[in-house]
Design a protein around this motif. Sequence first.
Motif, PDB file in Angstrom:
ATOM      1  N   GLU A 250       1.591  -5.836  -3.611  1.00  0.00           N
ATOM      2  CA  GLU A 250       0.492  -5.322  -4.426  1.00  0.00           C
ATOM      3  C   GLU A 250      -0.413  -4.356  -3.667  1.00  0.00           C
ATOM      4  OE1 GLU A 250      -1.443  -8.794  -6.036  1.00  0.00           O
ATOM      5  OE2 GLU A 250      -0.094  -8.832  -7.773  1.00  0.00           O
ATOM      6  N   GLY A 251      -0.597  -4.558  -2.371  1.00  0.00           N
ATOM      7  CA  GLY A 251      -1.454  -3.647  -1.630  1.00  0.00           C
ATOM      8  C   GLY A 251      -1.781  -4.154  -0.239  1.00  0.00           C
ATOM      9  N   ASN A 252      -2.320  -3.264   0.595  1.00  0.00           N
ATOM     10  CA  ASN A 252      -2.673  -3.582   1.984  1.00  0.00           C
ATOM     11  C   ASN A 252      -4.172  -3.462   2.207  1.00  0.00           C
ATOM     12  OD1 ASN A 252       0.345  -2.953   2.881  1.00  0.00           O
ATOM     13  ND2 ASN A 252      -0.752  -3.757   4.671  1.00  0.00           N
ATOM     14  N   ILE A 253      -4.707  -4.344   3.035  1.00  0.00           N
ATOM     15  CA  ILE A 253      -6.066  -4.171   3.529  1.00  0.00           C
ATOM     16  C   ILE A 253      -6.032  -3.101   4.613  1.00  0.00           C
ATOM     17  CG2 ILE A 253      -7.964  -5.267   4.785  1.00  0.00           C
ATOM     18  CD1 ILE A 253      -7.181  -7.912   3.510  1.00  0.00           C
ATOM     19  N   VAL A 254      -6.959  -2.148   4.538  1.00  0.00           N
ATOM     20  CA  VAL A 254      -7.073  -1.115   5.571  1.00  0.00           C
ATOM     21  C   VAL A 254      -8.371  -1.375   6.310  1.00  0.00           C
ATOM     22  CG1 VAL A 254      -7.158   1.351   6.057  1.00  0.00           C
ATOM     23  CG2 VAL A 254      -5.805   0.516   4.121  1.00  0.00           C
ATOM     24  N   ALA A 255      -8.248  -1.741   7.578  1.00  0.00           N
ATOM     25  CA  ALA A 255      -9.429  -2.098   8.369  1.00  0.00           C
ATOM     26  C   ALA A 255      -9.094  -1.933   9.842  1.00  0.00           C
ATOM     27  CB  ALA A 255      -9.858  -3.543   8.075  1.00  0.00           C
ATOM     28  N   ALA A 256     -10.117  -2.029  10.674  1.00  0.00           N
ATOM     29  CA  ALA A 256      -9.917  -1.935  12.120  1.00  0.00           C
ATOM     30  C   ALA A 256      -8.964  -3.025  12.590  1.00  0.00           C
ATOM     31  CB  ALA A 256     -11.260  -2.051  12.837  1.00  0.00           C
ATOM     32  N   LEU A 331      -3.828   5.108   7.764  1.00  0.00           N
ATOM     33  CA  LEU A 331      -5.010   5.412   6.959  1.00  0.00           C
ATOM     34  C   LEU A 331      -6.295   4.927   7.635  1.00  0.00           C
ATOM     35  CD1 LEU A 331      -3.717   4.515   3.373  1.00  0.00           C
ATOM     36  CD2 LEU A 331      -4.091   6.805   4.313  1.00  0.00           C
ATOM     37  N   GLN A 332      -6.186   3.875   8.441  1.00  0.00           N
ATOM     38  CA  GLN A 332      -7.377   3.323   9.083  1.00  0.00           C
ATOM     39  C   GLN A 332      -8.067   4.356   9.972  1.00  0.00           C
ATOM     40  OE1 GLN A 332      -8.148   2.343  12.485  1.00  0.00           O
ATOM     41  NE2 GLN A 332     -10.136   1.595  11.729  1.00  0.00           N
ATOM     42  N   ARG A 333      -7.296   5.303  10.484  1.00  0.00           N
ATOM     43  CA  ARG A 333      -7.859   6.331  11.361  1.00  0.00           C
ATOM     44  C   ARG A 333      -8.950   7.148  10.668  1.00  0.00           C
ATOM     45  NH1 ARG A 333      -2.250   9.225  13.336  1.00  0.00           N
ATOM     46  NH2 ARG A 333      -1.192   7.400  14.232  1.00  0.00           N
ATOM     47  N   TYR A 334      -8.879   7.189   9.341  1.00  0.00           N
ATOM     48  CA  TYR A 334      -9.787   8.051   8.587  1.00  0.00           C
ATOM     49  C   TYR A 334     -11.038   7.329   8.091  1.00  0.00           C
ATOM     50  CZ  TYR A 334      -5.393  10.622   8.554  1.00  0.00           C
ATOM     51  OH  TYR A 334      -4.228  11.244   8.940  1.00  0.00           O
ATOM     52  N   LEU A 335     -11.198   6.054   8.432  1.00  0.00           N
ATOM     53  CA  LEU A 335     -12.363   5.286   7.988  1.00  0.00           C
ATOM     54  C   LEU A 335     -13.509   5.383   8.978  1.00  0.00           C
ATOM     55  CD1 LEU A 335     -10.846   1.942   6.648  1.00  0.00           C
ATOM     56  CD2 LEU A 335     -11.377   4.024   5.392  1.00  0.00           C
ATOM     57  N   SER A 336     -14.716   5.421   8.449  1.00  0.00           N
ATOM     58  CA  SER A 336     -15.884   5.367   9.324  1.00  0.00           C
ATOM     59  C   SER A 336     -16.081   3.933   9.798  1.00  0.00           C
ATOM     60  CB  SER A 336     -17.136   5.857   8.583  1.00  0.00           C
ATOM     61  OG  SER A 336     -17.466   4.974   7.526  1.00  0.00           O
ATOM     62  N   GLU A 337     -16.832   3.768  10.858  1.00  0.00           N
ATOM     63  CA  GLU A 337     -17.052   2.437  11.417  1.00  0.00           C
ATOM     64  C   GLU A 337     -17.744   1.542  10.396  1.00  0.00           C
ATOM     65  OE1 GLU A 337     -19.105   0.348  15.362  1.00  0.00           O
ATOM     66  OE2 GLU A 337     -19.053   2.535  15.155  1.00  0.00           O
ATOM     67  N   GLY A 338     -17.200   0.343  10.221  1.00  0.00           N
ATOM     68  CA  GLY A 338     -17.786  -0.603   9.282  1.00  0.00           C
ATOM     69  C   GLY A 338     -17.247  -0.516   7.874  1.00  0.00           C
ATOM     70  N   VAL A 368     -17.426   9.334  -0.403  1.00  0.00           N
ATOM     71  CA  VAL A 368     -18.560   9.590   0.485  1.00  0.00           C
ATOM     72  C   VAL A 368     -18.032   9.711   1.909  1.00  0.00           C
ATOM     73  CG1 VAL A 368     -20.757   8.712   1.384  1.00  0.00           C
ATOM     74  CG2 VAL A 368     -20.139   8.327  -1.018  1.00  0.00           C
ATOM     75  N   MET A 369     -18.304  10.836   2.545  1.00  0.00           N
ATOM     76  CA  MET A 369     -17.821  11.095   3.896  1.00  0.00           C
ATOM     77  C   MET A 369     -18.982  11.045   4.880  1.00  0.00           C
ATOM     78  SD  MET A 369     -14.524  11.753   3.370  1.00  0.00           S
ATOM     79  CE  MET A 369     -13.987  12.576   4.886  1.00  0.00           C
ATOM     80  N   GLU A 393      -2.834   4.794  -4.079  1.00  0.00           N
ATOM     81  CA  GLU A 393      -4.289   4.887  -4.187  1.00  0.00           C
ATOM     82  C   GLU A 393      -4.968   4.275  -2.969  1.00  0.00           C
ATOM     83  OE1 GLU A 393      -5.280   4.633  -8.818  1.00  0.00           O
ATOM     84  OE2 GLU A 393      -4.474   2.755  -8.045  1.00  0.00           O
ATOM     85  N   PHE A 394      -6.185   4.753  -2.706  1.00  0.00           N
ATOM     86  CA  PHE A 394      -6.959   4.282  -1.567  1.00  0.00           C
ATOM     87  C   PHE A 394      -8.411   4.161  -2.011  1.00  0.00           C
ATOM     88  CE2 PHE A 394      -8.290   5.392   3.060  1.00  0.00           C
ATOM     89  CZ  PHE A 394      -8.324   4.047   3.397  1.00  0.00           C
ATOM     90  N   ILE A 395      -8.956   2.958  -1.971  1.00  0.00           N
ATOM     91  CA  ILE A 395     -10.367   2.748  -2.321  1.00  0.00           C
ATOM     92  C   ILE A 395     -11.073   2.086  -1.154  1.00  0.00           C
ATOM     93  CG2 ILE A 395      -9.936   0.534  -3.502  1.00  0.00           C
ATOM     94  CD1 ILE A 395     -12.192   1.530  -5.518  1.00  0.00           C
ATOM     95  N   VAL A 396     -12.218   2.643  -0.772  1.00  0.00           N
ATOM     96  CA  VAL A 396     -12.913   2.245   0.446  1.00  0.00           C
ATOM     97  C   VAL A 396     -14.318   1.748   0.116  1.00  0.00           C
ATOM     98  CG1 VAL A 396     -13.733   3.038   2.705  1.00  0.00           C
ATOM     99  CG2 VAL A 396     -11.606   3.975   1.751  1.00  0.00           C
ATOM    100  N   ASN A 397     -14.723   0.682   0.799  1.00  0.00           N
ATOM    101  CA  ASN A 397     -16.070   0.130   0.639  1.00  0.00           C
ATOM    102  C   ASN A 397     -16.742   0.020   1.999  1.00  0.00           C
ATOM    103  OD1 ASN A 397     -16.105  -0.593  -2.297  1.00  0.00           O
ATOM    104  ND2 ASN A 397     -14.360  -1.832  -1.666  1.00  0.00           N
ATOM    105  N   LYS A 398     -18.031   0.189   2.019  1.00  0.00           N
ATOM    106  CA  LYS A 398     -18.815   0.010   3.242  1.00  0.00           C
ATOM    107  C   LYS A 398     -19.260  -1.433   3.309  1.00  0.00           C
ATOM    108  CE  LYS A 398     -21.039   1.767   6.859  1.00  0.00           C
ATOM    109  NZ  LYS A 398     -20.369   2.450   7.968  1.00  0.00           N
TER     110      LYS A 398
END
Length: 399
Positions: A250-256, A331-338, A368-369, A393-398
Amino acid sequence: MQDLYLFNPDNEISIANGTNGYTPKTNISVMAGDLAFLSAYLAGKGDYVLVTKMPDFDFMKSREEVFGLDCKPVIWEKAQLLSFSELKPWGWSPRVHNLLKDLKSRCNEQFRESVMSTWSDERKDLYSRRMAATCLTEMVQAIPCLGKDIIPSECNTLAEIRLLSEKENIVVKAPWSSSGKGVLFIPKGQITCKEEEVLSGILRKQGYVMVEKRLNRVLDFALEFEMDYSFHLNFLGYSVFHTSKRGEYEGNIVAAESRLKEIIAGYIGVEMLDMVREQLALILATEFRGKYTGCFGVDMMIYEDVEGHFRVHPCVEINLRYNMGIVAGRLQRYLSEGSEGIFMIRFSAKPGELLRSIRQNEQDHPLVMTGSKIESGYINLTPVSLDSRFVAEFIVNKE
């Protein structure tokens, strides 16, 4: 020279078929076409990505801005005129070897002389659940507290399957399958005529099935690896993913990386997780040395035993190819910290529905970048038209 990437999600099915002339079912072909651009997130600077239709200018421009992509989509007719460093399909199968045969002579010498440049029937078993069972058995021998009861049984007849079914709830798996396909969940003593019919078909076509005790799954995760041309095994990272009750992806968690390890170790502890990783790496390096190069993943599971303790199944299956967990890691490379995200593949049979939902998601979750990193929001990773049935698809939350 640059590499050529190709997304072929039919890999295990093609290997099970075993012929050069195998043709994927329509839904698999549609999936391959709709998600062809997904390989762009694996590609390096200047690499080529084989697509069935060129993405439009606006899509390419925005993905270059967000992800810094510097690869080149290319259709088959143009690819046949180019030279490459290496060919990098999602996975290698007889069909893909046949498809790319005319391009091999235009690759570099290292690739042409590598173990991956040709296919033989002897390679087939490397991709099977029998190989996964072999590695699991070695893991249990090295770490006895894992327990022998998680080792599957190989069955060649319906009678053998019925016998195991009378003892406990079981899961029956085709030797060559992935992403929850070719898997049957059978309650104790309740095998149906329909299930027997399906199993007879698998036994006839693939020769055997693997039968294992059904476990109370709590968390799905994987360890991702890469075997280089010197047959040195590199650990790429952890992958935590979601599956349906039937085991379908169904999907992957993208995180540090530290966050993913924290999630897994929260159930079994850091010491056990490190022990599993180190021992598995030793076994994989031995089993695949001289036989395979490239990326692959080993799916694992945290489960709860009858006494309520969390335990680890360290080798549910081996995906000897690229996989969604490796894409999630990129994809994790493109996430801001946190920030954390969910990467998923979505299907819709209704024409235009994906396009409408993407536009709605873009309105509801604007991107939001922070500098060049994604802080939050939604973005589709693959192009979508009115005719599309699949989208990444890729959805990101802070946090």
